[in-house]
Design an enzyme around this catalytic site. Structure first.
Site, mmCIF file in Angstrom:
data_model
loop_
_atom_site.group_PDB
_atom_site.id
_atom_site.type_symbol
_atom_site.label_atom_id
_atom_site.label_comp_id
_atom_site.label_asym_id
_atom_site.label_seq_id
_atom_site.Cartn_x
_atom_site.Cartn_y
_atom_site.Cartn_z
ATOM 1 N N ASP A 67 0.001 -8.521 -5.457
ATOM 2 C CA ASP A 67 -0.247 -7.631 -6.599
ATOM 3 C C ASP A 67 0.534 -8.058 -7.837
ATOM 4 O O ASP A 67 1.364 -8.967 -7.778
ATOM 5 C CB ASP A 67 0.085 -6.181 -6.213
ATOM 6 C CG ASP A 67 1.440 -6.037 -5.521
ATOM 7 O OD1 ASP A 67 2.228 -6.997 -5.555
ATOM 8 O OD2 ASP A 67 1.716 -4.965 -4.953
ATOM 9 N N ASN A 136 5.878 5.902 1.390
ATOM 10 C CA ASN A 136 4.684 6.695 1.704
ATOM 11 C C ASN A 136 3.665 5.884 2.511
ATOM 12 O O ASN A 136 2.525 6.297 2.661
ATOM 13 C CB ASN A 136 4.044 7.208 0.409
ATOM 14 C CG ASN A 136 3.661 6.068 -0.533
ATOM 15 O OD1 ASN A 136 3.760 4.900 -0.169
ATOM 16 N ND2 ASN A 136 3.224 6.413 -1.728
ATOM 17 N N HIS A 138 2.564 2.838 1.680
ATOM 18 C CA HIS A 138 1.685 1.954 0.901
ATOM 19 C C HIS A 138 1.938 0.489 1.241
ATOM 20 O O HIS A 138 3.029 0.108 1.652
ATOM 21 C CB HIS A 138 1.776 2.236 -0.610
ATOM 22 C CG HIS A 138 3.012 1.760 -1.294
ATOM 23 N ND1 HIS A 138 3.552 2.389 -2.385
ATOM 24 C CD2 HIS A 138 3.818 0.691 -1.072
ATOM 25 C CE1 HIS A 138 4.619 1.737 -2.794
ATOM 26 N NE2 HIS A 138 4.807 0.705 -2.018
ATOM 27 N N GLU A 143 -1.892 2.832 -2.615
ATOM 28 C CA GLU A 143 -1.199 4.099 -2.395
ATOM 29 C C GLU A 143 -2.037 5.010 -1.485
ATOM 30 O O GLU A 143 -3.240 4.780 -1.322
ATOM 31 C CB GLU A 143 -0.994 4.815 -3.744
ATOM 32 C CG GLU A 143 -0.146 4.043 -4.752
ATOM 33 C CD GLU A 143 1.344 4.087 -4.456
ATOM 34 O OE1 GLU A 143 1.763 4.675 -3.433
ATOM 35 O OE2 GLU A 143 2.114 3.528 -5.244
#
Ligand code: PGA
Length: 242
Positions: A67, A136, A138, A143
């Site tokens: 990314d 979380n 990800h 996400e």
């Protein structure tokens, strides 16, 4: 999933570097998928040391990153392009034209994401994809969501991610609000996956990803469906799995 629990961050980094080195030795012209963040920094240090000791040759390798922030020039010291050069590329003998990341300076999100997905596909996807994991669950910038995103796409960063990242920028207004990321489908097409986690703040994510239901609310849980995943985590990150 093959889960390997080690003592601490140092041991995780050493083991991860050995795992990656093994892939490079067995397939020197392979495609290595790379990640940014604090988790892989120690792994990259170990790989650089192996290279300096003459034990590793990166000259035929190709790399693809997960990314990149949208809106940052590659020369910006918070771009992932900059991070990768600083932590790995400038210290080993990778060919300058053999490392690929999405280009965050490109405004046309659709065209840049399509171009990046095509590039990764043309390379045959990663032979080994290295991943960190968010608190979380990800992976990359995928996400928690209602669906698993398939291909490289543009994401709006969550308020909490923007808030967490503001310490690296002059002000919160300078923090990028979007990023380009490989999709879950792009990541799942890697032949092998190595996921790293260190510290108690990753314990919930590791428990949910490795042992919870497979759901886009915990993006890394999809890895339970991949045939060749190795998790290297330290005792603190594994602490809720006992
Ligand atoms: P970290 O980030 O390595 O900085 O904890 C991991 C991630 O968000 O994927």
């Amino acid at each position: 999933m093959d889960i390997c629990v080690v003592k601490d961050y140092e041991e995780m980094s050493k083991k991860a570097a050995d795992f990656i080195a093994d892939m490079i030795v067995k397939k020197p012209d392979g495609v290595l998928g790379l990640a940014t963040g604090s988790t892989p920094v120690g792994t990259y240090k170990n790989l650089v040391s192996m290279y300096e000791a003459g034990k590793l040759d990166f000259s035929r390798l190709t790399t693809v990153n997960l990314d990149e922030y949208k809106g940052l020039k590659r020369s910006h010291d918070q771009s992932y392009y900059f991070f990768m050069h600083d932590n790995l590329f400038d210290h080993v003998n990778l060919r300058p034209d053999a490392s690929f990341l999405p280009d965050g300076s490109k405004d046309d999100a659709e065209s840049e994401c399509k171009a990046y997905e095509r590039k990764v596909a043309s390379l045959g996807y990663a032979d080994l994809q290295l991943l960190g994991i968010g608190r979380n669950g990800h992976i990359g910038f995928n996400e928690p969501a209602d669906d698993f995103a398939v291909a490289t796409h543009c994401v709006n960063l969550t308020e909490s991610t923007i808030d967490a990242n503001k310490r690296f920028f002059a002000s919160i207004d300078d923090v990028p609000k979007q990023a380009y990321t490989m999709g879950i489908g792009t990541i799942m097409k890697a032949k092998r996956i190595l996921i790293l986690a260190s510290g108690a703040d990753k314990a919930e994510a590791i428990k949910n990803s490795c042992f919870g239901p497979v759901t886009p609310k915990v993006p890394a849980s999809i890895l339970q469906f991949h045939p060749d995943v190795t998790v290297i985590c330290d005792e603190a990150a594994y602490s809720l799995c006992k």
